[in-house]
Scaffold this active site. Sequence first.
Site, short mmCIF file in Angstrom:
data_model
loop_
_atom_site.label_atom_id
_atom_site.label_comp_id
_atom_site.label_asym_id
_atom_site.label_seq_id
_atom_site.Cartn_x
_atom_site.Cartn_y
_atom_site.Cartn_z
CE LYS A 200 -3.72 2.46 2.59
NZ LYS A 200 -4.47 2.64 3.27
CD GLU A 250 -7.29 8.89 10.03
OE1 GLU A 250 -6.15 7.59 9.58
OE2 GLU A 250 -7.45 8.95 8.52
CD GLU A 294 -8.00 2.29 1.47
OE1 GLU A 294 -7.23 3.60 1.30
OE2 GLU A 294 -7.80 1.65 0.53
CD GLU A 427 -10.76 6.55 -1.85
OE1 GLU A 427 -10.27 7.08 -1.62
OE2 GLU A 427 -11.27 5.54 -2.70
CE LYS A 431 -10.80 10.05 0.40
NZ LYS A 431 -9.72 8.86 0.38
#
Length: 444
Positions: A200, A250, A294, A427, A431
């Site tokens: 990743k 987050e 992920e 994506e 966002k």
Amino acid sequence: MLAHSKLIERLTALPAAQRQGFVRLREATDVTSFLGWLKAQTLGPRLYWHARERDREFATLGCLRELTDAAALAALHRQPKPGAGSWPRYYGGLAFDPAAALAPHWHSFGHCRFVLPRIELIRLGNQIELVINLWFDNEPAQQEAELAAACAALQQVQPEARLLPPAVLHGTRTETPDASRWHALVTTLTTPDHLAVQPKVVLARESRFATTAAPNPFDLLAALQPVTPNCFHFAFEFEPGHCLIACSPERLYRRAERHLESEALAGTIVRSGDADRDDQLAAQLLADNKNRLENRLVHADILQRLEGLAARADLSAPRILRLRRLQHLRRDIDADLETDVSDADLLAALHPTPAVGGTPRRKALAFLREHESFSRGWYAGACGLISDDVAEFAVAIRCALLTPDAVRLYAGAGIVEGSEPAAEWQELDDKLATLLGVLQPGDA
């Protein structure tokens, strides 16, 4: 009498016996909008922090002390409790990558900058207090100078200003990297040979709008708050005209004494505006192999990094965090820390997480240093507040950097096995949609 006037009176009458070490005086006050209050002030730095749970809100002015070396944060650990009754609280953060050069527009932030403010406005639950911080040594001349400086700061406090709809953002938009470069990078990262050693990497994009009239950051953040629920909201303006704002979903971690909360937030799908369809999309996200991978890479890395720091660490079942336009896959981590673990230890271990960098960390950062063609600065950095008893940090995503000549928006996407360039590019747009919906409402 206004709270700042009461504090000035108390400073003037402060007995010599109480002029020792760190001193904090506080008065109850009534403020409608912390952001409106910050907007009205001229004393800097101006910093703002609002917890995701909405029960903790802070606005600060001025600088009493400052830390610019992450290693120095260890000195805040296990200090004797001051006579003020509470430990000094520093606000600030760390850049995404301490080894990467900073572009000029990030220079006022540095790789590490934490401020012990002169003035704090604090809301805990329904209680609001105005606080003045002082630090005395044993020299009478220093004590008098400290009292004078504190009074001068309080005399600069202004009534809160009216918040206005942010100015519509105009200007040429430039993407770095552009779509073709993005396609090439994702293609490279998803080859079998690369995935075998680097499962990743989080690629990011800077969307830069050239402008001669950036929106007021506090107007902008106030407009974003109602449309970004379940997020941390913060603003850091260390120098006039250079302000980072963020609406981040987050958490990096929250520490209360020895108890730690963290999370793995990775895996994304859109919302539709229809409740039944959103439930179907959430179920799709929970079952999707690419998104599950992920998220698994993130929580496995965090748990591994807590080894030796935590006496216990538990992982929750996966669940969905719903934002206005997006849904994320989230797993919570609950831990008890070993006695001698400091926030400096935690930040070194946990930041940056695979959710914003990749895994293995060292290889992901090396790839980004070589191939990422813009300066992340504090984008994807760790931003928050720290004291001996409590610390809380969010990851600086869904953010914008406002400078006199430009507004820069940042978004990233985790590239793993199964990632497709066009879908990951979309994506990024998803966002940024909420930010752009406020900055350019006619184009949203």
